[in-house]
Design an enzyme around this catalytic site. Structure first.
Site, PDB file in Angstrom:
ATOM      1  N   SER A 170      -4.226   1.373  11.222  1.00  0.00           N
ATOM      2  CA  SER A 170      -5.218   1.753  12.056  1.00  0.00           C
ATOM      3  C   SER A 170      -5.781   0.393  12.843  1.00  0.00           C
ATOM      4  O   SER A 170      -6.005   0.289  14.018  1.00  0.00           O
ATOM      5  CB  SER A 170      -6.291   2.437  11.587  1.00  0.00           C
ATOM      6  OG  SER A 170      -6.837   1.862  10.387  1.00  0.00           O
ATOM      7  N   GLU A 175       0.849  -1.332   0.076  1.00  0.00           N
ATOM      8  CA  GLU A 175      -0.227  -0.037  -0.133  1.00  0.00           C
ATOM      9  C   GLU A 175       0.967   1.175   0.008  1.00  0.00           C
ATOM     10  O   GLU A 175       2.128   1.136   0.180  1.00  0.00           O
ATOM     11  CB  GLU A 175      -0.830   0.021   1.011  1.00  0.00           C
ATOM     12  CG  GLU A 175      -1.838  -1.062   1.077  1.00  0.00           C
ATOM     13  CD  GLU A 175      -3.148  -0.850   2.069  1.00  0.00           C
ATOM     14  OE1 GLU A 175      -3.314  -0.168   2.905  1.00  0.00           O
ATOM     15  OE2 GLU A 175      -4.098  -1.627   2.132  1.00  0.00           O
ATOM     16  N   HIS A 230      -9.524  10.303   2.639  1.00  0.00           N
ATOM     17  CA  HIS A 230      -9.234   9.257   1.685  1.00  0.00           C
ATOM     18  C   HIS A 230      -9.327   9.812   0.306  1.00  0.00           C
ATOM     19  O   HIS A 230     -10.351  10.312  -0.151  1.00  0.00           O
ATOM     20  CB  HIS A 230      -9.734   8.087   2.056  1.00  0.00           C
ATOM     21  CG  HIS A 230      -9.468   6.847   1.476  1.00  0.00           C
ATOM     22  ND1 HIS A 230      -9.332   6.535  -0.005  1.00  0.00           N
ATOM     23  CD2 HIS A 230      -8.788   5.870   1.771  1.00  0.00           C
ATOM     24  CE1 HIS A 230      -8.795   5.616  -0.211  1.00  0.00           C
ATOM     25  NE2 HIS A 230      -8.417   4.993   1.074  1.00  0.00           N
ATOM     26  N   HIS A 268     -12.060  10.413   6.289  1.00  0.00           N
ATOM     27  CA  HIS A 268     -11.616   9.030   6.440  1.00  0.00           C
ATOM     28  C   HIS A 268     -10.925   8.611   7.912  1.00  0.00           C
ATOM     29  O   HIS A 268     -11.693   7.451   8.464  1.00  0.00           O
ATOM     30  CB  HIS A 268     -10.611   8.517   5.515  1.00  0.00           C
ATOM     31  CG  HIS A 268     -10.274   6.907   5.675  1.00  0.00           C
ATOM     32  ND1 HIS A 268     -11.340   5.905   5.379  1.00  0.00           N
ATOM     33  CD2 HIS A 268      -9.418   6.173   5.497  1.00  0.00           C
ATOM     34  CE1 HIS A 268     -10.819   4.932   5.574  1.00  0.00           C
ATOM     35  NE2 HIS A 268      -9.515   4.836   5.692  1.00  0.00           N
ATOM     36  N   ARG A 296      -1.476   9.567   1.293  1.00  0.00           N
ATOM     37  CA  ARG A 296      -2.932  10.030   1.221  1.00  0.00           C
ATOM     38  C   ARG A 296      -3.026  11.458   0.872  1.00  0.00           C
ATOM     39  O   ARG A 296      -4.114  11.761   0.111  1.00  0.00           O
ATOM     40  CB  ARG A 296      -3.656   9.241   2.208  1.00  0.00           C
ATOM     41  CG  ARG A 296      -3.902   7.937   2.148  1.00  0.00           C
ATOM     42  CD  ARG A 296      -4.633   7.171   3.128  1.00  0.00           C
ATOM     43  NE  ARG A 296      -4.689   5.852   2.921  1.00  0.00           N
ATOM     44  CZ  ARG A 296      -5.459   5.137   3.934  1.00  0.00           C
ATOM     45  NH1 ARG A 296      -6.162   5.579   4.778  1.00  0.00           N
ATOM     46  NH2 ARG A 296      -5.556   3.749   3.455  1.00  0.00           N
ATOM     47  N   ARG A 323      -1.530   9.124   9.280  1.00  0.00           N
ATOM     48  CA  ARG A 323      -1.358   7.641   9.276  1.00  0.00           C
ATOM     49  C   ARG A 323      -0.991   7.151   8.282  1.00  0.00           C
ATOM     50  O   ARG A 323      -1.463   7.315   6.912  1.00  0.00           O
ATOM     51  CB  ARG A 323      -2.988   7.114   9.902  1.00  0.00           C
ATOM     52  CG  ARG A 323      -2.764   5.877   9.869  1.00  0.00           C
ATOM     53  CD  ARG A 323      -4.547   5.447  10.532  1.00  0.00           C
ATOM     54  NE  ARG A 323      -5.249   5.696   9.298  1.00  0.00           N
ATOM     55  CZ  ARG A 323      -5.609   4.678   8.287  1.00  0.00           C
ATOM     56  NH1 ARG A 323      -5.162   3.267   8.542  1.00  0.00           N
ATOM     57  NH2 ARG A 323      -6.524   4.636   7.219  1.00  0.00           N
TER      58      ARG A 323
END
Length: 556
Positions: free
Chosen positions: A382, A117, A233, A342, A277, A377
């Site tokens: 999370s 990711e 997001h 998000h 992000r 983050r």
């Protein structure tokens, strides 16, 4: 469950039944009597919606050291290194624990499968197709329901913390359940209520995410931290419900394109659609500002066609299904996407044992500010945070609970009853509905992806006037006047829905105020906080925003 079935006392009360609340309840010593409170049922939470997965350095090509480096880099100078080390080093143990509980992560042959990711230097995200959160919460829920020491109290609403006036210790909560307000005493209260995405008009969070834990704790004097840092997001499906299209889709090779079919993200960052992000969200927002008239409805396109069809079927069955439901064929058509709120990096300040500044009060998961996320983050940290920090509650002992000092509650027997005429009731309901509808639009416009002083100050003034209107409502005045241990009932129609609307509106007003004030306080751009009037990071602001009651300050 009958209202009378709730005991007036537990050893520990856990508020919230997402991954953090469920895992905390399971990790608490089974000698303790645990109450698990959820305002919905035990299957509706933001964790349940988490698609991407859970990050952990468990593959032979990876290491906790690399996971730590990636997390610190994403956090834009505000991570707590000790908390990040703890998170990354505990991750493999927690993954093993989840597998032992029955979580079925995807595998290649017999080995765990990992995906890459954004902003991760290695493929380290474990997944269960594209419904990892659901797989985790479903498994944890089944385990919770088997435990004799855990009593699940569903469709119950935590209203306030019950603070002992002399010691300042949290000794329970007031709860709205089955038409009445009641008080429950506990040796410890754990807030695991998730985030506050519903304060924004565009959010990937479920309807339950109204910032309850943060608002309840703030009103009781808990120290909060970094509330301006909200992760938007980049790719929410622009259809009702703002379904999140996982970052993993771009990790597997999907492209972001504009109306001309051009991969515009590279105009804003060399990593294109795999940049962090906040960068991708701002790239989309900036691109839409230049090319669209109405930002509320504008979108760009996600092209999944570069991913082999078999891989899409295997990895993203849920995304295929949801898009199909909206009339989009991901194999042959572009998917309309735009940014949405998000994840909330800030929250109630906690240490590595989840303790807050209020004795007897703990916070876990998105509600807490542990220091692992900093200003932004890292993807899939999370769910991991929920599990790693939930596991810490296994060390809760009699001394922490102060069991010897827990007296049996002397509850007041006379119940107050609120009675309003039908006109008064309808008028109050209309005011609440109006506030609930206007507030997320105001916060989205003034404290969304791009912020500036004028918009923030104007929105703060509006929120303050709405808070005053709210405080003047008959229901507000009645509930605020209740003394601890004083029960209450209501001679009103639809009280379940009405009181939930009242409580959530109250929490959202407080959360809006906290985010707006914090965003105005931080005069720089960093991580999930972007100021048009202060577009650069400022070394003097490599500090945390600390909030207690109505006082804002900086902290190292």
């Amino acid at each position: 469950m009958n209202f009378l079935d709730i005991p007036s006392q537990f050893d520990v009360l856990v508020v919230g039944a997402g991954a953090a609340g469920l895992y905390t309840a399971l990790c608490l010593p089974d000698s303790l009597r645990v109450g698990l409170i959820t305002k919905e049922t035990v299957t509706l939470s933001a964790s349940d919606w988490a698609q991407g997965g859970i990050a952990a350095a468990v593959s032979p090509e990876d290491s906790p050291k690399l996971h730590i480096e990636d997390t610190l880099k994403a956090g834009a100078g505000l991570c707590d290194p000790e908390a990040v080390e703890f998170l990354a080093e505990q991750a493999p143990i927690c993954i093993k624990s989840l597998i032992n509980l029955g979580v079925a992560f995807d595998r290649h042959d017999q080995n765990l499968a990992f995906t890459l990711e954004a902003a991760h230097s290695r493929p380290r995200v474990l997944h269960a197709a594209d419904t990892t959160g659901r797989e985790v919460t479903t498994t944890l829920t089944a385990q919770v329901l088997r435990r004799q020491n855990i009593q699940v109290i569903q469709q119950a609403l935590a209203l306030n913390l019950w603070i002992e006036p002399e010691t300042g210790r949290c000794q329970g909560i007031s709860l709205f359940y089955q038409g009445k307000v009641t008080w429950i005493r506990a040796g410890a209260v754990v807030l695991a209520t998730g985030g506050g995405g519903q304060v924004f008009a565009q959010t990937t969070n479920p309807a339950v995410s109204t910032g309850d834990g943060v608002a309840i704790a703030w009103r009781a004097g808990a120290i909060l931290r970094d509330l301006e840092f909200v992760q938007f997001h980049p790719t929410a499906l622009t259809k009702p419900g703002r379904f999140l299209i996982s970052e993993a889709v771009r990790g597997e090779g999907a492209h972001l394109v504009d109306n001309q079919g051009r991969r515009f993200a590279f105009d804003y960052h060399p990593a294109g659609e795999l940049a962090p992000r906040d960068v991708v969200s701002r790239a989309i927002f900036s691109h839409l500002q230049r090319t669209s008239a109405d930002l509320a409805t504008a979108h760009v396109w996600l092209d999944m066609r570069p991913i082999p069809a078999d891989k899409i079927r295997h990895r993203f069955p849920n995304i295929i299904q949801v898009c199909q439901h909206s009339g989009i064929d991901v194999f042959n058509e572009l998917v309309p996407v735009a940014p949405a709120a998000h994840y909330w990096m800030g929250g109630i300040l906690t240490d590595l044992q989840n303790r807050t500044n209020i004795p007897g009060l703990y916070a876990v998961g998105e509600t807490a500010s542990t220091g692992v996320h900093g200003a932004n983050r890292l993807a899939s940290n999370s769910l991991l945070e929920c599990i790693v920090f939930g596991a810490q509650m296994a060390d809760l002992d009699d001394e922490a609970l102060q069991k010897d000092e827990l007296q049996k509650s002397e509850f007041l027997s006379n119940s107050s009853t609120l009675v309003l005429s039908e006109d008064e009731w309808h008028n109050q309901h209309a005011q609440l509905k109006t506030l609930r509808e206007k507030l997320p639009r105001l916060v989205w416009q003034s404290a969304g992806i791009c912020r500036q002083e004028l918009g923030l100050e104007s929105a703060i003034a509006t929120i303050e006037s709405w808070q005053q209107d709210f405080a003047n409502l008959p229901l507000s005045q009645f509930l605020q006047s209740l003394r601890p241990t004083e029960p209450a009932s209501f001679n009103l129609p639809d009280i379940e829905q009405q009181l939930r609307l009242w409580a959530e509106t109250r929490n959202l007003l407080d959360v809006a105020y906290l985010i707006l004030k914090s965003a105005a306080f931080r005069t720089e751009s960093r991580g999930g906080h972007y100021r048009l009037d202060y577009p650069q990071p400022d070394p003097d602001w490599q500090v945390h925003t600390i909030v207690q009651y109505d006082h804002w300050s900086k902290s190292i």
